[in-house]
Design a protein around this motif. Structure first.
Motif, PDB file in Angstrom:
ATOM      1  N   LYS A   1       5.986  26.163   9.394  1.00 46.48           N
ATOM      2  CA  LYS A   1       5.770  25.637  10.742  1.00 46.48           C
ATOM      3  C   LYS A   1       4.285  25.710  11.113  1.00 46.48           C
ATOM      4  N   ASN A   2       3.854  24.700  11.839  1.00 49.56           N
ATOM      5  CA  ASN A   2       2.500  24.569  12.394  1.00 49.56           C
ATOM      6  C   ASN A   2       1.455  24.089  11.392  1.00 49.56           C
ATOM      7  N   VAL A   3       1.786  24.068  10.110  1.00 46.21           N
ATOM      8  CA  VAL A   3       0.833  23.542   9.112  1.00 46.21           C
ATOM      9  C   VAL A   3       1.543  22.534   8.206  1.00 46.21           C
ATOM     10  N   GLU A   4       2.492  21.805   8.768  1.00 48.02           N
ATOM     11  CA  GLU A   4       3.282  20.878   7.963  1.00 48.02           C
ATOM     12  C   GLU A   4       2.399  19.825   7.297  1.00 48.02           C
ATOM     13  N   GLY A   5       1.479  19.252   8.049  1.00 43.20           N
ATOM     14  CA  GLY A   5       0.634  18.199   7.502  1.00 43.20           C
ATOM     15  C   GLY A   5      -0.238  18.697   6.374  1.00 43.20           C
ATOM     16  N   THR A   6      -0.816  19.888   6.531  1.00 47.48           N
ATOM     17  CA  THR A   6      -1.694  20.447   5.499  1.00 47.48           C
ATOM     18  C   THR A   6      -0.924  20.736   4.220  1.00 47.48           C
ATOM     19  N   ILE A   7       0.220  21.398   4.344  1.00 53.93           N
ATOM     20  CA  ILE A   7       0.989  21.772   3.156  1.00 53.93           C
ATOM     21  C   ILE A   7       1.569  20.539   2.480  1.00 53.93           C
ATOM     22  N   TYR A   8       2.056  19.590   3.264  1.00 54.75           N
ATOM     23  CA  TYR A   8       2.612  18.370   2.662  1.00 54.75           C
ATOM     24  C   TYR A   8       1.523  17.610   1.916  1.00 54.75           C
ATOM     25  N   ALA A   9       0.311  17.607   2.455  1.00 52.54           N
ATOM     26  CA  ALA A   9      -0.806  16.954   1.759  1.00 52.54           C
ATOM     27  C   ALA A   9      -1.124  17.663   0.447  1.00 52.54           C
ATOM     28  N   ILE A  10      -1.021  18.995   0.448  1.00 50.61           N
ATOM     29  CA  ILE A  10      -1.272  19.751  -0.790  1.00 50.61           C
ATOM     30  C   ILE A  10      -0.218  19.426  -1.838  1.00 50.61           C
ATOM     31  N   VAL A  11       1.042  19.380  -1.416  1.00 55.92           N
ATOM     32  CA  VAL A  11       2.122  19.074  -2.361  1.00 55.92           C
ATOM     33  C   VAL A  11       1.953  17.667  -2.931  1.00 55.92           C
ATOM     34  N   LEU A  12       1.626  16.701  -2.081  1.00 57.45           N
ATOM     35  CA  LEU A  12       1.417  15.335  -2.568  1.00 57.45           C
ATOM     36  C   LEU A  12       0.175  15.256  -3.455  1.00 57.45           C
ATOM     37  N   ALA A  13      -0.821  16.105  -3.184  1.00 60.01           N
ATOM     38  CA  ALA A  13      -1.992  16.149  -4.058  1.00 60.01           C
ATOM     39  C   ALA A  13      -1.608  16.620  -5.457  1.00 60.01           C
ATOM     40  N   VAL A  14      -0.714  17.602  -5.522  1.00 60.77           N
ATOM     41  CA  VAL A  14      -0.207  18.055  -6.821  1.00 60.77           C
ATOM     42  C   VAL A  14       0.551  16.925  -7.516  1.00 60.77           C
ATOM     43  N   HIS A  15       1.357  16.200  -6.748  1.00 64.73           N
ATOM     44  CA  HIS A  15       2.109  15.066  -7.286  1.00 64.73           C
ATOM     45  C   HIS A  15       1.159  13.998  -7.824  1.00 64.73           C
ATOM     46  N   ASN A  16       0.144  13.640  -7.045  1.00 67.00           N
ATOM     47  CA  ASN A  16      -0.794  12.603  -7.472  1.00 67.00           C
ATOM     48  C   ASN A  16      -1.654  13.059  -8.646  1.00 67.00           C
ATOM     49  N   LEU A  17      -1.977  14.351  -8.693  1.00 70.95           N
ATOM     50  CA  LEU A  17      -2.714  14.887  -9.840  1.00 70.95           C
ATOM     51  C   LEU A  17      -1.901  14.741 -11.120  1.00 70.95           C
ATOM     52  N   ALA A  18      -0.593  14.973 -11.014  1.00 71.45           N
ATOM     53  CA  ALA A  18       0.276  14.814 -12.180  1.00 71.45           C
ATOM     54  C   ALA A  18       0.339  13.357 -12.622  1.00 71.45           C
ATOM     55  N   VAL A  19       0.391  12.428 -11.657  1.00 75.88           N
ATOM     56  CA  VAL A  19       0.422  11.001 -11.997  1.00 75.88           C
ATOM     57  C   VAL A  19      -0.853  10.600 -12.731  1.00 75.88           C
ATOM     58  N   THR A  20      -2.000  11.031 -12.194  1.00 78.77           N
ATOM     59  CA  THR A  20      -3.275  10.711 -12.842  1.00 78.77           C
ATOM     60  C   THR A  20      -3.374  11.343 -14.221  1.00 78.77           C
ATOM     61  N   SER A  21      -2.950  12.594 -14.318  1.00 78.24           N
ATOM     62  CA  SER A  21      -3.012  13.292 -15.608  1.00 78.24           C
ATOM     63  C   SER A  21      -2.105  12.642 -16.645  1.00 78.24           C
ATOM     64  N   SER A  22      -0.950  12.154 -16.207  1.00 74.96           N
ATOM     65  CA  SER A  22      -0.042  11.493 -17.146  1.00 74.96           C
ATOM     66  C   SER A  22      -0.653  10.215 -17.695  1.00 74.96           C
ATOM     67  N   GLY A  23      -1.377   9.482 -16.850  1.00 80.34           N
ATOM     68  CA  GLY A  23      -2.043   8.274 -17.317  1.00 80.34           C
ATOM     69  C   GLY A  23      -3.144   8.587 -18.314  1.00 80.34           C
ATOM     70  N   ILE A  24      -3.921   9.628 -18.022  1.00 79.52           N
ATOM     71  CA  ILE A  24      -4.996  10.021 -18.942  1.00 79.52           C
ATOM     72  C   ILE A  24      -4.419  10.497 -20.275  1.00 79.52           C
ATOM     73  N   THR A  25      -3.367  11.313 -20.200  1.00 75.61           N
ATOM     74  CA  THR A  25      -2.731  11.810 -21.422  1.00 75.61           C
ATOM     75  C   THR A  25      -2.140  10.671 -22.233  1.00 75.61           C
ATOM     76  N   GLY A  26      -1.512   9.719 -21.548  1.00 75.70           N
ATOM     77  CA  GLY A  26      -0.950   8.566 -22.254  1.00 75.70           C
ATOM     78  C   GLY A  26      -2.021   7.755 -22.961  1.00 75.70           C
ATOM     79  N   GLY A  27      -3.191   7.598 -22.315  1.00 75.54           N
ATOM     80  CA  GLY A  27      -4.278   6.867 -22.959  1.00 75.54           C
ATOM     81  C   GLY A  27      -4.801   7.588 -24.188  1.00 75.54           C
ATOM     82  N   ILE A  28      -4.914   8.922 -24.104  1.00 77.74           N
ATOM     83  CA  ILE A  28      -5.384   9.699 -25.262  1.00 77.74           C
ATOM     84  C   ILE A  28      -4.395   9.612 -26.409  1.00 77.74           C
ATOM     85  N   VAL A  29      -3.103   9.752 -26.097  1.00 76.57           N
ATOM     86  CA  VAL A  29      -2.073   9.693 -27.140  1.00 76.57           C
ATOM     87  C   VAL A  29      -2.045   8.301 -27.776  1.00 76.57           C
TER      88      VAL A  29
END
Length: 268
Positions: free
Chosen positions: A143-171
């Motif tokens: 409570k009271n920091v919903e926007g901040t924490i949700y942004a952090i979680v989505l940042a982790v999600h987007n980091l995984a998406v970017t990393s998967s693309g980079i890993t796929g290109g290397i492979v």
């Protein structure tokens, strides 16, 4: 001003950290979308019209996945649902082996039909995996920091998406796959299915319901403390406003003064 310490305390929680690691591993699968595009256009000879149609199929599958989840699975135990959805998504990834080995042609299934159906199934299952991740992210936010924490979680999600693309290109580069050479395409879905096993290993150690319940209990406790503090503050304000009863505010008259000052007693 309390957002930073609350957010930091949230991230230091070992259970929350495991949930974030799980979200990262679910999304982090070596992506070969660009390679498949060249395979469709250069090897299978798909026209731009059909490629546009496959994009439409993918979008429809996402909507279908949302409707199916809300209709049948939104009340299902999240851990059990993740386990089933990840297994099915990994198996769906392996269906690309049929296309790369040309077994679909031997079975009499045209390439376009197989690709359209395969993309629909993969988009549908991918949405079934992604949607509860967003729901989990929303329910984990304190409570009271919903926007901040949700942004952090989505940042982790987007980091995984970017990393998967980079890993796929290397492979793809290590396998020697180019826009005209597709001899080792067979290994890409195997690798992607293998990566889908890792989140299951972490999933066994997680209890999403307990984590969400603890978060909700902490919020309820904070609300109760705030209410009690507010009630105590209002009571103190009321006492200060009224002030104590003293002889200065309300002088006490003696019996003789009451008799002398009373017109009824004077008349009698």
């Amino acid at each position: 001003h309390d957002a930073l310490p609350i957010s930091w305390g949230f991230l230091k929680n070992p259970i929350i950290f495991k949930c974030l690691a799980f979200i990262f591993l679910v999304v982090y699968t070596p992506s070969s979308s660009q390679t498949k595009f060249y395979y469709y256009t250069h090897y299978l000879g798909f026209e731009s019209d059909f490629i546009s149609f496959t994009n439409l199929v993918g979008n429809v599958s996402v909507v279908f996945g949302i409707l199916i989840y809300n209709r049948f699975f939104k009340h299902m135990d999240m851990k059990k649902f993740f386990f089933i959805a990840i297994i099915l998504d990994g198996l769906a990834t392996l269906t690309q082996l049929i296309l790369y080995s040309r077994l679909n042609v031997e079975w009499g299934i045209p390439d376009k039909v197989f690709v359209a159906v395969d993309l629909f199934i993969m988009g549908f299952l991918g949405e079934l995996v992604s949607l509860p991740i967003l729901i989990l992210a929303a329910r984990l936010c304190p409570k009271n920091v919903e926007g901040t924490i949700y942004a952090i979680v989505l940042a982790v999600h987007n980091l995984a998406v970017t990393s998967s693309g980079i890993t796929g290109g290397i492979v793809t580069q290590l396998l020697g796959i180019t826009e005209h050479e597709f001899g080792n395409m067979f290994y890409l879905p195997i690798l992607a299915a293998t990566f889908s096993i890792f989140p299951i290993i972490l999933l066994i150690k997680l209890d999403f319901n307990q984590t969400i319940r603890q978060n909700e209990e902490a919020e309820d406790e904070e609300v109760n403390v705030s209410k009690n503090s507010l009630l105590g503050h209002d009571h103190n304000d009321k006492v200060v406003e009224e002030g104590p009863v003293t002889t200065e505010n309300h002088p006490v008259s003696t019996e003789e003064e009451q008799q002398e000052g009373s017109p009824y007693i004077a008349a009698h």
